[in-house]
Design a protein around this motif. Structure first.
Motif, PDB file in Angstrom:
ATOM      1  N   THR A 231     -57.717  20.995 -16.098  1.00 17.57           N
ATOM      2  CA  THR A 231     -56.344  20.502 -16.185  1.00 17.57           C
ATOM      3  C   THR A 231     -56.193  19.559 -17.367  1.00 17.57           C
ATOM      4  N   ALA A 232     -54.955  19.396 -17.808  1.00 13.38           N
ATOM      5  CA  ALA A 232     -54.629  18.436 -18.860  1.00 13.38           C
ATOM      6  C   ALA A 232     -53.224  17.909 -18.586  1.00 13.38           C
ATOM      7  N   ARG A 233     -52.900  16.794 -19.206  1.00 14.70           N
ATOM      8  CA  ARG A 233     -51.584  16.195 -19.014  1.00 14.70           C
ATOM      9  C   ARG A 233     -50.767  16.243 -20.304  1.00 14.70           C
ATOM     10  N   ILE A 234     -49.467  16.460 -20.143  1.00 16.24           N
ATOM     11  CA  ILE A 234     -48.522  16.389 -21.250  1.00 16.24           C
ATOM     12  C   ILE A 234     -47.460  15.367 -20.860  1.00 16.24           C
ATOM     13  N   GLU A 312     -56.462  14.297 -21.576  1.00 16.45           N
ATOM     14  CA  GLU A 312     -57.220  14.598 -20.370  1.00 16.45           C
ATOM     15  C   GLU A 312     -56.461  14.149 -19.122  1.00 16.45           C
ATOM     16  N   THR A 313     -56.781  14.767 -17.997  1.00 18.27           N
ATOM     17  CA  THR A 313     -56.175  14.369 -16.718  1.00 18.27           C
ATOM     18  C   THR A 313     -56.911  13.208 -16.085  1.00 18.27           C
ATOM     19  N   ASN A 314     -58.231  13.195 -16.207  1.00 13.73           N
ATOM     20  CA  ASN A 314     -59.061  12.230 -15.494  1.00 13.73           C
ATOM     21  C   ASN A 314     -59.634  11.204 -16.467  1.00 13.73           C
ATOM     22  N   GLU A 315     -59.051  10.020 -16.459  1.00 15.11           N
ATOM     23  CA  GLU A 315     -59.516   8.957 -17.341  1.00 15.11           C
ATOM     24  C   GLU A 315     -60.629   8.152 -16.680  1.00 15.11           C
ATOM     25  N   ASN A 316     -61.531   7.642 -17.516  1.00 16.71           N
ATOM     26  CA  ASN A 316     -62.605   6.783 -17.031  1.00 16.71           C
ATOM     27  C   ASN A 316     -62.468   5.437 -17.742  1.00 16.71           C
ATOM     28  N   TYR A 317     -61.922   4.448 -17.033  1.00 16.67           N
ATOM     29  CA  TYR A 317     -61.626   3.157 -17.645  1.00 16.67           C
ATOM     30  C   TYR A 317     -62.880   2.361 -17.985  1.00 16.67           C
ATOM     31  N   ASN A 318     -64.026   2.760 -17.433  1.00 15.07           N
ATOM     32  CA  ASN A 318     -65.287   2.111 -17.822  1.00 15.07           C
ATOM     33  C   ASN A 318     -65.676   2.475 -19.253  1.00 15.07           C
TER      34      ASN A 318
END
Length: 457
Positions: A231-234, A312-318
């Protein structure tokens, strides 16, 4: 319904010039499938690795060194664009675009903010532009720390690498409209590169129809533990920032809050993902950007240009804006091991096929209007496309959907006319739009009637 529509058109590719009425379905283009296939994850990995090797690309960092800092990074990017241009017979115009910034919260002292721009001019409509961008600069926890290492592998070497790779592939083709590949500077310090480019484009009279801002396109493992590369985000804002009071009053009675040009650009990209990018589903998000955050498409939106953020759909804030360290068993920092290069290639391919589709299509219809109040039918009208700019125009397609539907549901090819009435389709029950169609079936984004949906002249 949409899936069945796509499946039907895949089984029956159309030759629009021979059978215009069959344009009820989208044409399936071998060239776009080839472009998708040609995007190289290996090239993207090499480019991200090279960008990370500069140590830091902070806007305030070293500019004289050949191996460290923002200066070395932008010189390398420019050299890569020039190499790509040489391979296509100097088909790209490559240049720096800069402005000295000072007196800002994150740039208190004078600093040259320098972006790298590469322009692939169109053959029949060179002043119509679609743009792909990524951000050069990087940062760690302290936004003013310009000396310590800030690898910026995903944020945002991935977007710059994707832009370079799209240029490598698309520069092998010729397009009716122009394509711009932009490595923008100063994003982390205040979106300065985008602002400089947008203002210059407006000053130069560029007819910008799309800005595809790529900011973090390589992470598949979210902070919430989700791992997903499908998946991806727009992100696409609604009502234009430049809307006048009179236009707002009109929109109140005619609609258009969810049909800005940015939103219909996002719907266009979403459909391209469904058709040409294997194993990718895009989420069109009705917001300018992530909650309370921003990106380099915003300065273009600020001036009324259609623009979206692809990421990306899933971000990793670390891994975002973090000092390189390990705490409580958690590794922090935006390093190479946090990038999925195949996924970055997938999102790069989405950009490439979308840019190509729009650049091969005729210009989106202008001055689209609608009428049908207290009538059993709906009539749409629009301005005839400039024949010199659009010699490949076949005609137009009218679209409509239920008002709570996220994507266009119904369509009808109506030929090379400037007005069409949909009999027994009541205006109150649907949203409507019009797209331009080329002789070989390439379509522009759909244009919603009135100022709320206009892509410009």
């Amino acid at each position: 319904m949409r899936s069945l529509c796509f499946a039907a058109s895949l089984l029956s590719p159309i030759a629009l010039a021979d059978n215009p009425e069959s344009a009820l379905q989208h044409a399936d283009h071998k060239a776009l499938h080839q472009i998708q296939s040609d995007i190289s994850a290996d090239n993207i990995q090499k480019d991200i690795t090279k960008l990370v090797s500069f140590g830091t690309r902070h806007t305030l960092s070293e500019t004289e060194s050949d191996s460290r800092g923002i200066g070395a990074a932008r010189r390398w990017i420019k050299a890569e664009f020039e190499k790509i241009s040489k391979a296509c017979g100097n088909c790209l115009e490559v240049y720096y675009q800069s402005e000295t910034i000072s007196g800002e919260k994150r740039i208190p002292d004078p600093v040259d903010v320098v972006s790298v721009i590469a322009v692939q001019k169109g053959t029949t409509d060179p002043n119509r532009y679609v743009i792909m961008s990524g951000d050069i600069d990087s940062r760690i926890s302290d936004v003013m720390n310009f000396t310590d290492d800030a690898p910026g592998a995903n944020d945002n070497a991935s977007g710059v690498a994707g832009t370079l790779e799209a240029a490598r592939v698309l520069s092998k083709y010729k397009f009716n409209g122009s394509i711009v590949y932009a490595a923008l500077a100063g994003e982390e310090q205040g979106l300065f590169g985008g602002r400089i480019m947008a203002q210059q484009a407006q000053k130069d009279g560029w007819r910008i129809k799309a800005v595809l801002n790529n900011d973090m396109i390589g992470n598949v493992e979210g902070i919430n533990g989700v791992i997903n590369n499908t998946t991806a985000r727009i992100f696409a804002e609604g009502t234009r920032q430049t809307e006048t009071e009179q236009e707002a009053t009109t929109r109140r009675f005619t609609g258009g809050e969810v049909d800005s040009p940015s939103r219909n650009l996002a719907r266009y990209i979403d459909r391209m993902a469904d058709r040409y990018i294997p194993n990718l589903d895009t989420m069109v998000i009705y917001r300018l950007d992530r909650f309370g955050r921003g990106g380099h498409h915003r300065p273009f939106n600020d001036l009324g240009f259609p623009g979206v953020r692809i990421m990306e759909t899933n971000e990793n804030y670390n891994r975002q804006h973090q000092d390189l360290r390990t705490e409580n068993g958690i590794e922090y920092g935006d390093t190479l091991d946090g990038v999925n290069f195949d996924y970055a290639a997938k999102l790069t391919a989405l950009n490439a096929v979308s840019l190509a589709g729009m650049a091969w299509a005729p210009s989106p219809p202008a001055k689209v209007e609608i009428k049908g109040a207290v009538q059993p039918s709906t009539t749409l009208s629009w301005q005839a496309a400039d024949k010199k700019q659009n010699p490949h125009l076949a005609g137009y397609k009218v679209y409509w959907r239920y008002t709570d539907a996220p994507q266009w549901q119904f369509s009808r090819y109506v030929g090379n006319v400037t007005e069409f009435t949909l009999e027994n389709i009541v205006i109150d029950n649907y949203f409507f739009g019009v797209a331009s169609v080329s002789k070989d079936g390439y379509e522009s984004p759909v244009v919603f009637p009135g100022a709320a949906g206009a892509f410009g002249e």
